[in-house]
Design an enzyme around this catalytic site. Structure first.
Site, PDB file in Angstrom:
ATOM      1  N   LYS A 150      33.155 113.326-114.911  1.00 27.05           N
ATOM      2  CA  LYS A 150      31.742 114.357-114.577  1.00 27.05           C
ATOM      3  C   LYS A 150      31.334 112.420-113.800  1.00 27.05           C
ATOM      4  O   LYS A 150      30.693 113.007-112.240  1.00 27.05           O
ATOM      5  CB  LYS A 150      30.770 113.660-116.145  1.00 27.05           C
ATOM      6  CG  LYS A 150      31.194 114.683-116.871  1.00 27.05           C
ATOM      7  CD  LYS A 150      29.945 115.419-117.771  1.00 27.05           C
ATOM      8  CE  LYS A 150      29.840 113.937-118.712  1.00 27.05           C
ATOM      9  NZ  LYS A 150      31.273 114.026-119.808  1.00 27.05           N
ATOM     10  N   ARG A 159      33.029 110.705-130.907  1.00 29.43           N
ATOM     11  CA  ARG A 159      32.749 111.099-130.140  1.00 29.43           C
ATOM     12  C   ARG A 159      33.258 112.203-129.225  1.00 29.43           C
ATOM     13  O   ARG A 159      32.234 113.658-129.050  1.00 29.43           O
ATOM     14  CB  ARG A 159      32.498 110.408-128.416  1.00 29.43           C
ATOM     15  CG  ARG A 159      31.462 109.604-128.399  1.00 29.43           C
ATOM     16  CD  ARG A 159      31.943 107.613-127.694  1.00 29.43           C
ATOM     17  NE  ARG A 159      32.231 108.494-125.952  1.00 29.43           N
ATOM     18  CZ  ARG A 159      33.078 107.532-125.939  1.00 29.43           C
ATOM     19  NH1 ARG A 159      33.680 106.201-126.080  1.00 29.43           N
ATOM     20  NH2 ARG A 159      32.732 107.596-123.813  1.00 29.43           N
TER      21      ARG A 159
HETATM   22  P1  ADP Z   1      30.953 110.097-121.854  1.00 27.40           P
HETATM   23  O1  ADP Z   1      30.589 111.132-120.782  1.00 27.40           O
HETATM   24  O2  ADP Z   1      32.367 109.009-121.768  1.00 27.40           O
HETATM   25  O3  ADP Z   1      30.763 110.094-123.376  1.00 27.40           O
HETATM   26  P2  ADP Z   1      28.180 108.656-121.300  1.00 27.40           P
HETATM   27  O4  ADP Z   1      27.914 107.404-120.790  1.00 27.40           O
HETATM   28  O5  ADP Z   1      27.820 110.193-120.789  1.00 27.40           O
HETATM   29  O6  ADP Z   1      29.781 108.959-121.273  1.00 27.40           O
HETATM   30  O7  ADP Z   1      27.595 108.983-122.743  1.00 27.40           O
HETATM   31  C1  ADP Z   1      27.446 107.698-123.724  1.00 27.40           C
HETATM   32  C2  ADP Z   1      26.322 107.891-125.194  1.00 27.40           C
HETATM   33  O8  ADP Z   1      25.296 107.550-124.819  1.00 27.40           O
HETATM   34  C3  ADP Z   1      26.762 108.558-126.127  1.00 27.40           C
HETATM   35  O9  ADP Z   1      28.526 108.644-127.089  1.00 27.40           O
HETATM   36  C4  ADP Z   1      25.620 108.186-126.439  1.00 27.40           C
HETATM   37  O10 ADP Z   1      25.553 107.766-128.133  1.00 27.40           O
HETATM   38  C5  ADP Z   1      24.628 108.641-125.657  1.00 27.40           C
HETATM   39  N1  ADP Z   1      24.546 109.850-124.660  1.00 27.40           N
HETATM   40  C6  ADP Z   1      24.320 109.824-123.450  1.00 27.40           C
HETATM   41  N2  ADP Z   1      23.728 111.283-123.532  1.00 27.40           N
HETATM   42  C7  ADP Z   1      23.283 111.649-123.999  1.00 27.40           C
HETATM   43  C8  ADP Z   1      22.288 113.185-124.245  1.00 27.40           C
HETATM   44  N3  ADP Z   1      21.839 113.502-123.620  1.00 27.40           N
HETATM   45  N4  ADP Z   1      21.804 112.871-125.666  1.00 27.40           N
HETATM   46  C9  ADP Z   1      22.303 111.549-126.662  1.00 27.40           C
HETATM   47  N5  ADP Z   1      22.719 111.402-126.675  1.00 27.40           N
HETATM   48  C10 ADP Z   1      23.768 110.742-125.024  1.00 27.40           C
END
Ligand code: ADP
Length: 191
Positions: A14, A146
């Site tokens: 993404k 995750r």
């Molecule tokens: P990835 O998609 O590789 O898991 P991200 O950088 O999008 O990585 O997200 C890392 C972490 O941040 C998630 O595992 C979660 O803990 C938190 N996070 C990110 N976006 C959200 C969201 N929309 N709602 C709740 N937690 C979030």
């Protein structure tokens, strides 16, 4: 406005594709993961709270995440549009986003779902953990958690937008350029 959700499991690509899309379509990139990480780096109260969930592979609570996202959107006046990356991650976040955009007399244009199978995701995340030093990418248990959270809590977001005829599934396996081209075709179809 052109408002895109880039959707998919952790490690689907993404962030990589968002960087290319914002350049081509002049959109604002809002990655909730990046915003949380910036807050952790800056040792803000929000960062400390987010870290306690992220380190375990759990979601940051909806209320906190939604409030933060809305504040970020409100920082931009007259944008061409947004790419929402990592948000919405739960059905309540999707409903909140729809309502929020409606108040602003706009809506989601398309949801682009990058589809990648689980074994490939785990490989990519562990590799990213080595290169980026991201703690949540280095621990196989956290990665597994995750992926489970994605299946249980995030996957319903796909159904939510499929019901609105806005979901477009894209094969997330291939070269960065091939995937980018497929995303552009899906975007140009709704523009
Ligand atoms: P990835 O998609 O590789 O898991 P991200 O950088 O999008 O990585 O997200 C890392 C972490 O941040 C998630 O595992 C979660 O803990 C938190 N996070 C990110 N976006 C959200 C969201 N929309 N709602 C709740 N937690 C979030």
């Amino acid at each position: 406005m052109l408002n895109i959700i880039i959707f998919g499991p952790p490690g689907a690509g993404k962030g990589t594709q968002s960087d290319k899309l914002i350049e081509k379509y002049k959109l604002v990139h809002l990655s909730t993961g990046d915003i949380f990480r910036a807050n952790i780096k800056g040792a803000t109260e929000l960062g400390m709270l987010a870290k306690s969930y992220m380190d375990k592979g759990q979601l940051v609570p909806d209320e906190v995440t939604i409030k933060m996202l809305e504040a970020e959107v409100n920082k931009h006046s007259n944008p061409v549009g947004f790419i929402f990356d990592g948000f919405p991650r739960t059905k309540s976040q999707a409903i909140a986003l729809d309502n929020f955009l409606k108040q602003k007399a706009t809506s989601i244009s398309v949801v682009l779902g990058l589809e990648v199978e689980e074994e490939e995701l785990k490989k990519r995340l562990l590799l990213r953990g080595k290169d980026s030093g991201r703690a949540d990418d280095q621990n196989p248990d956290v990665i597994q958690r995750r992926i489970e959270v994605y299946k249980n809590e995030t996957f319903p977001v796909k159904e939510h937008y499929a019901a609105q005829q806005k979901y477009s599934g894209i094969n997330g396996i291939g070269t960065i350029e091939q995937i980018f081209n497929a995303l552009c075709i899906a975007i140009d179809a709704v523009k």
